[in-house]
Design an enzyme around this catalytic site. Sequence first.
Site, PDB file in Angstrom:
ATOM      1  N   LYS A 160       0.876  -1.174   0.000  1.00 49.48           N
ATOM      2  CA  LYS A 160       0.000   0.000   0.000  1.00 49.48           C
ATOM      3  C   LYS A 160       0.912   1.221   0.000  1.00 49.48           C
ATOM      4  O   LYS A 160       1.413   1.629   1.038  1.00 49.48           O
ATOM      5  CB  LYS A 160      -0.923  -0.010   1.219  1.00 49.48           C
ATOM      6  CG  LYS A 160      -1.968   1.124   1.208  1.00 49.48           C
ATOM      7  CD  LYS A 160      -1.419   2.337   1.919  1.00 49.48           C
ATOM      8  CE  LYS A 160      -2.353   3.526   1.897  1.00 49.48           C
ATOM      9  NZ  LYS A 160      -1.903   4.642   1.067  1.00 49.48           N
ATOM     10  N   GLU A 234       8.693   1.710  11.450  1.00 54.41           N
ATOM     11  CA  GLU A 234       9.844   2.595  11.292  1.00 54.41           C
ATOM     12  C   GLU A 234       9.287   4.002  11.173  1.00 54.41           C
ATOM     13  O   GLU A 234       8.673   4.360  10.162  1.00 54.41           O
ATOM     14  CB  GLU A 234      10.656   2.202  10.048  1.00 54.41           C
ATOM     15  CG  GLU A 234      12.102   2.671  10.093  1.00 54.41           C
ATOM     16  CD  GLU A 234      12.325   4.071   9.571  1.00 54.41           C
ATOM     17  OE1 GLU A 234      11.365   4.865   9.511  1.00 54.41           O
ATOM     18  OE2 GLU A 234      13.458   4.390   9.218  1.00 54.41           O
ATOM     19  N   LEU A 235       9.491   4.802  12.232  1.00 53.12           N
ATOM     20  CA  LEU A 235       8.758   6.061  12.350  1.00 53.12           C
ATOM     21  C   LEU A 235       9.706   7.259  12.305  1.00 53.12           C
ATOM     22  O   LEU A 235      10.779   7.186  11.735  1.00 53.12           O
ATOM     23  CB  LEU A 235       7.922   6.022  13.633  1.00 53.12           C
ATOM     24  CG  LEU A 235       7.058   4.748  13.788  1.00 53.12           C
ATOM     25  CD1 LEU A 235       6.338   4.733  15.124  1.00 53.12           C
ATOM     26  CD2 LEU A 235       6.077   4.613  12.634  1.00 53.12           C
ATOM     27  N   CYS A 269      14.143  10.396   7.524  1.00 50.51           N
ATOM     28  CA  CYS A 269      13.967  10.144   8.959  1.00 50.51           C
ATOM     29  C   CYS A 269      15.304  10.081   9.683  1.00 50.51           C
ATOM     30  O   CYS A 269      15.404  10.465  10.843  1.00 50.51           O
ATOM     31  CB  CYS A 269      13.209   8.829   9.180  1.00 50.51           C
ATOM     32  SG  CYS A 269      11.538   8.829   8.530  1.00 50.51           S
TER      33      CYS A 269
END
Length: 465
Positions: A160, A234-235, A269
């Site tokens: 997605k 994984e932010l 990030c």
Amino acid sequence: MGYSTTHFKSINPYTQEDVYEVKMHDTQETTEILQNAQEAFCNEWQDTTYEQRAKLLNAVAKQMKDNLDYYALPMTEEMGKPINEARGEVNKAALAAEHYAEFGEDYLKTEYLESDATESYVQYLPLGVTLGILPWNAPFWLAFRYLAPALMSGNTCIMKHDSHTPLCAIRIIEAFQKAGFPKNVVQNLVVGHSSLETIIRNPIVKGISLTGSSKAGTSVGAIAGSEIKPVVLELGGSDPAIILKDTQDLEKAADIITLSRYINAGQSCIAAKRIIVEEPIYEKFIELLKQRFEKLKLGDPKDETTTIGPIARKELVDQMHEQVDKSVAAGARLILGGQRYEGKGFFFPLTILADVEPGMVVSCQETFGPIAAIIKVKDEKEAIKVANDTEYGLGGSIWTGDTQKGKELAKKIVTGQVSINGIVKSDPRLPSGGVKKSGIGKELGPHGIKMFVNTQQVWVGPAKG
């Protein structure tokens, strides 16, 4: 921009022209995609050998490398990545496929353990259908970081992708099709965020990988947890880069910190976001960064001489200006940049803020653009305290002339990854992943491939006498 209730549409952040539009899948189509993934797993993919999977992954890598611009240009057009960086990203995605093709079987080899059994061992078996929820900022690399290990371990994959990079998603699927992957082993799912809860809760989905914001991670993690399904998150990050006074090569440190802040226009990030400098070298290091930032060229991302392309969307530019303005109002010293860009494209000027205090916006929020926030500390102890004074814990770096001291200090930094005298980066050979609000679980390396497997213990009798 992004998606309506029926379509994903991408807009070029340099020209503001439409790039690509794709119709979203409705409920019935979504159900069929899930069912097709399940059938592909049960009827074919789970029974393939490691050798067969490796051959196909290598074919995908070759397909992308042999047609580099075909796969690189959608990134340049949809999210503004400079063409040279986009080519590099395609090659890195191919490297991930090649890495797991070569080492996946070894990473998942059966482990024999002594017990009271005649024989006892642990084997790693695929779970089934996995779902990867992906962001726009590294559309190919982050897709393959999920896809390559999940496929090599025998799972089927539903991708997605982000609403702002629909053409990138189409091209990724094309690469698998052209490489000869069996039908429905890798599929693209075009749905909005509102549909995700139902999909995650569907019994067909056995594991979820998300790369995105901490807010998205909170939502997806809560849903997955309530279904007792494995999840890798994984932010965000607010990575510290600690520059100690005994650093032997400040010029090199400045080169690497500059690169970390401008690559992908700072939309990463794991970029160095808080530059923590010991007092004796503070002003000198500011000047070194300023000299390097002033030489960087903003411009057309299709121009090979451009080092920094536009920011992906206008609202992200506005958000960064707000972060900088609030920090300057709170006392940060503006060394470079900060002004509104006048001209074509969604650009944010290279910006350096000095005298940043821990409570300022650029220190406590993630800055997703070319903003360097520089913080002065009196010693190593304060540097570690400032480095850990964040809700994030993704990566960090230490610059010092004493490597052993760097290794000792690394133990005190609360992050999932630390680089000593080098850039923080993701590498297919090494595990990456954060702590605190930067996520849970690992990706890449031998650890990442074990996130979506059944670690099955087998005891074979009779028991030893």
